[in-house]
Design an enzyme around this catalytic site. Structure first.
Site, mmCIF file in Angstrom:
data_model
loop_
_atom_site.group_PDB
_atom_site.id
_atom_site.type_symbol
_atom_site.label_atom_id
_atom_site.label_comp_id
_atom_site.label_asym_id
_atom_site.label_seq_id
_atom_site.Cartn_x
_atom_site.Cartn_y
_atom_site.Cartn_z
ATOM 1 N N HIS A 144 0.428 -29.818 12.342
ATOM 2 C CA HIS A 144 1.362 -29.570 13.534
ATOM 3 C C HIS A 144 1.305 -30.666 14.730
ATOM 4 O O HIS A 144 2.464 -31.057 15.389
ATOM 5 C CB HIS A 144 0.707 -28.213 14.394
ATOM 6 N N GLU A 147 3.203 -28.243 7.468
ATOM 7 C CA GLU A 147 2.718 -27.402 8.544
ATOM 8 C C GLU A 147 3.244 -25.853 7.868
ATOM 9 O O GLU A 147 2.341 -25.026 7.987
ATOM 10 C CB GLU A 147 3.314 -27.631 9.821
ATOM 11 N N ASN A 201 -15.363 -49.882 -9.380
ATOM 12 C CA ASN A 201 -16.262 -50.669 -10.561
ATOM 13 C C ASN A 201 -17.232 -49.689 -11.198
ATOM 14 O O ASN A 201 -17.379 -49.280 -12.698
ATOM 15 C CB ASN A 201 -16.620 -51.950 -10.141
#
Length: 700
Positions: free
Chosen positions: A46, A68, A438
């Site tokens: 919001h 929302e 990695n």
């Protein structure tokens, strides 16, 4: 008031909301019934929607509005949290992050509508929402709207004749005029900024024709928590206007009323009867209808197409939030500095008049030295920020990699509150991201192979941060396969980096060092995650550019650990000043272990390299005159050796003379010396002479 200030506020707050949303969705995935998390997510979405709307970023506003709505359905128990919902929410966050990056670089959100994400989001919303719920919501909204739009019977303040005339002109044109009162939260730091964002929000629906207090007073923050505006608009749905104003961050409440023509005329007549005279100040602050917005706040509202904004400078966030206690300490030390300065002035004046001073010059210099050291420590603390701002995005990254690589993995992090200099933290994200990716791609085995080896099928990746002396250590590792040095050695031979014979003599560390060479990759196939040979060499160069170093420890079948060492700060350091020939050099005190005086008779040779044997340890010697390309000098029978340490490695630097310890300010050399990495910067000594700073990590 400069509009760019609001962009910085927007960028800062949007980044925080994004991180909160990211953390919340990660938690929601594990605990889908947690109502507190769902409510926090709704509030964050919001707030984001309101901020985007007030800044005119319609695409971001549209996306966050749909987010929302979805959170509202979940918090109302009309929808369940599903894997598809979590995935689309993360896609939404990525899209918002893209908008934010565009705002940072061009002050505009860009042109990506993200239609596919919005369609997917609304499809999930449609599936999980009952049809009759929409009707119930509609009825509730109508009732709410009726209660919000009341007819105003009287104003809380007097209007000037010109203001009333402006309102009447709008009403005669068939427009509606709403009187709106906006209340800002008490703890709001930039009230004028919030007011400006409210103005931008409501001006999407019309023109503000009256400001109470005046536009100038609002701009100068000459109001408490409340201000009022009169909006000339053709919009009959006041709820839309109210929602736009309420969406601005730190707005506590918005109330509104429709101004009736009869009411306005009645007030005017009453005013005439009482012969009310407006104060001069009010009259001078009244402005025409078309130009009564705050002068510095006013901005042309252009379509968000990017035109007209391309030449704007990138908005870079250079702020640091500082604890008030740190600033108090800083202020106290500056006060002490002023006292010391006044004492030195008094001593100088007394000396000029031939008088003796109560305090000696040397005492005051010592006092001044203590204060400046203390001041330096305080400034360092102000510049220090937790590495949390960098590492808090990694759990989401590991979650995504787990799905992409089809491997089960979890990330454990400790020491997120460890502090580093802001300039170091800002550049730390990419190297750590490379190391974690990695570990996920190369380090961890498949679930099947882990089961065969008797390991938990869920791979463990960890990131630990802690302070050690004047350095911060960050360990990134995994419980995977470890580095197969035989494979690395074979790859190095194939590429012609080393001969077969020489390879047999290499230590494990020397073999692992091949992984840090440019374009050296062990990936069997190229993917978006790895295999392009731009990983560990980037990590090494980036960390060394920050004055740090990387060390690798690995046990085949058990896992690998990458240890990153970084200096606490890049600005001011304690250094040992040395002489090599007639030149002065500085070596960071943090990297020095001991200083030894040895005889040339004590030098031994291992593989044709000079070493010394000290307290049971064999230490290689580095002749600094040779490293710096000085002409060879006659061998002295006694040598001064500075023993330096980098991780578990040590070396002895042979120098000509010791000068002593000194606090130095590091100055960058820029592009002046780019041929050698051995020189990391320069400093200016007390006599004005320039001394170069040696980066001993390069030598080891």
């Amino acid at each position: 008031m400069d509009v760019s200030q609001y962009l910085e506020i927007f960028i800062d707050e949007t980044s925080e909301h994004l991180q909160n949303l990211n953390d919340g969705i990660m938690t929601l995935e594990k605990e889908p019934e947690d109502k507190d998390v769902i409510n926090e997510l709704f509030r964050a979405a919001h707030s984001l929607k309101g901020m985007a709307g007030t800044m005119g970023f319609k695409r971001m506003q549209h996306l966050t509005h749909d987010m929302e709505n979805l959170f509202q359905e979940v918090r109302s128990d009309r929808m369940k949290v599903t894997s598809a919902l979590i995935d689309v929410m993360f896609d939404c966050l990525d899209a918002i992050s893209e908008y934010l990056e565009n705002v940072k670089s061009t002050s505009d959100e860009g042109t990506n509508e993200n239609e596919a994400i919005i369609q997917e989001l609304n499809a999930i919303l449609k599936e999980g929402t009952a049809a009759n719920q929409a009707e119930e919501n509609s009825g509730e909204e109508e009732e709410q709207q009726e209660s919000d739009i009341e007819v105003k019977n009287q104003h809380e303040f007097a209007l000037s004749e010109e203001e009333e005339e402006n309102i009447k002109t709008a009403q005669d044109a068939g427009h509606k005029v709403y009187e709106m009162t906006i209340t800002i939260q008490k703890d709001c730091l930039l009230k004028a900024a919030r007011a400006f964002l409210v103005f931008r929000a409501v001006e999407d629906y019309g023109h503000i024709i009256v400001y109470k207090p005046s536009a100038k007073e609002i701009e100068e923050e000459k109001f408490e928590q409340e201000f009022s505006i009169f909006l000339d608009t053709e919009e009959s749905d006041f709820e839309k206007i109210k929602t736009a104003a309420s969406s601005v961050s730190e707005v506590e409440s918005v109330t509104g009323a429709l101004i009736q023509e009869e009411e306005l005329r009645g007030e005017t007549e009453e005013s005439d009867k009482l012969d009310v005279v407006e104060p001069e100040e009010s009259k001078t602050e009244t402005m025409p209808v078309q130009s009564n917005a705050p002068v510095a706040m006013k901005q042309d509202r252009k379509p968000a197409s990017g035109k007209g904004k391309a030449n704007m400078k990138p908005v870079t966030n250079r702020t640091i939030r500082v604890d008030i206690e740190k600033l108090d300490a800083l202020m106290n030390q500056v006060s002490e500095l002023i006292i010391a300065k006044n004492s030195l002035v008094a001593i100088g004046a007394a000396a000029g008049e031939g008088e003796e001073s109560g305090q000696s010059f040397e005492e005051q210099i010592e006092y001044l030295e203590r204060i400046t050291t203390s001041l330096h420590e305080s400034v360092m603390k102000v510049r220090m920020v937790p590495i949390e701002s960098v590492v808090n995005k990694f759990p989401r990254m590991i979650r995504d990699l787990s799905k992409t690589l089809n491997k089960k993995m979890e990330l454990e992090m400790t020491g997120e509150d460890t502090e580093l200099d802001r300039t170091v933290v800002d550049q730390l994200g990419d190297p750590l991201q490379h190391l974690l990716r990695n570990s996920a791609d190369h380090g961890l085995e498949s679930a099947e192979l882990r089961k065969e080896r008797g390991k938990n099928e869920v791979g463990s990746i960890y990131l630990n941060a802690f302070q050690e002396g004047n350095n911060v250590i960050i360990e990134v590792g995994d419980d995977g396969n470890g580095i197969d040095t035989e494979n690395v050695k074979r790859k190095a031979i194939e590429r012609g980096l080393v001969t077969q014979e020489a390879a047999e003599q290499l230590s494990q560390k020397e073999i692992i060092d091949f992984l840090f060479m440019p374009s050296f990759s062990m990936a069997k196939q190229i993917s978006d995650i790895s295999g392009r040979g731009v990983g560990l060499d980037v990590v090494k160069s980036n960390i060394e550019a920050l004055g740090g170093d990387v060390e690798v420890r690995s046990v085949l079948g058990e896992g690998s650990k990458f240890i990153v060492r970084l200096p606490l700060t890049l600005a001011i350091i304690q250094a040992l000043m040395v002489e090599i020939r007639d030149e002065k050099y500085a070596i960071a005190l943090a990297s020095i272990q001991t200083i030894e005086y040895i005889s040339t008779n004590d030098i031994k040779y291992v593989e044709s390299k000079e070493v010394i044997h000290i307290r049971g340890e064999v230490i290689p010697l580095i002749r600094m005159d040779q490293a710096l390309d000085f002409e060879p000098a006659e061998d002295d029978k006694n040598l001064t050796v500075v023993i330096v340490q980098k991780g578990d490695k040590t070396a002895g630097l042979v120098i000509d003379n010791l000068i002593g310890q000194q606090e130095i300010v590091i100055k960058s050399l820029g592009a002046y010396i780019s041929t050698t990495k051995l020189i990391s910067g320069a400093t200016i000594l007390g006599d004005g002479e320039v001394a170069l700073i040696l980066d001993v990590n390069i030598l080891m």
